[in-house]
Design an enzyme around this catalytic site. Sequence first.
Site: not given
Ligand code: GUN
Length: 305
Positions: A53, A97, A120
């Site tokens: 990311k 995350q 998100d």
């Molecule tokens: N963990 C697995 N998928 C995601 C996501 O789309 N966003 C976040 N913040 N954590 C995750």
Amino acid sequence: MAHIIDGKAYATRLREEIGRQVRKLREHDLVTPGLAVILVGEDPASQIYVRNKANQAREAEMASFEYRLAYGVPQAQLLELIERLNQDPAVHGILVQLPLPPQVDAERVINAIRPDKDIDGFHPINVGKLGTGGQGIVPCTPLGCLMLLKHHLGDMSGLHALVLGRSNIVGKPMANLLLNEHCTVTIAHSRSRDLQAECRRADILVAAVGRARLVPGHWLKPGATVIDVGINRIEEDDQARLVGDVDFASASTVAGAITPVPGGVGPMTIACLLLNTLEATCRQHGIAFPAGIMQSAWGNDACLD
Ligand code: GUN
């Protein structure tokens, strides 16, 4: 044989277009979009996601801020960091995350993120806006799935869509997005009675349950469009492999179109994270979001709106 929906290629084009828009914002001295990513602990898969990311944000010429906190970090310290980022004008998007360690209440953390920086789309304000058809921030993975579907199918009105899985991250928002596209939507999950019969009715199948090759080809309606969100690590023939929730080999002989794993939905998720960050930046600065961005990314054959 089914058409293979090349999510990796679409995601590359979308990221390039986002990069162009970010450069434009900077050239006009408006703003540099800033993405802050917080990782708690050292889960290897999460570390890879977070690194990807941050790298892709930098490639799109955004400012990228990474925060790595120890597994045992007190919740109050994490909340303090989020509050600091909420106030920081250089940060337009905040991502924590998931999953989080047990001493941290994930709901409390998500609720602490300013809704307009919640790229998100997990904050209840954004979840509510999606549920009422409002203009909130949409979770990245379902947004990526929707883009692939729209690109492939165009108008989806009246089609039967089946979402396998009811998670807050994928299943529920995906169902809402499909409903907003005027599909007839079914959500199936681990307690659903007859998955095969549900699959058989579906013109569109989005599989997001995390069960390797759960759906075999003979469950599908011939010609269906299949979006496979699953990323399951399995051992096969003494080799580690990534496979989806759908059995690709048999499904691709029945479906009309299908996303591969890897190279389907996965790359779209990060591209949509960057798209959400760009959109959040524009909103926070009162700049019109470049409406044609998806069409530009998709080229002239686009059927996105
Ligand atoms: N963990 C697995 N998928 C995601 C996501 O789309 N966003 C976040 N913040 N954590 C995750």
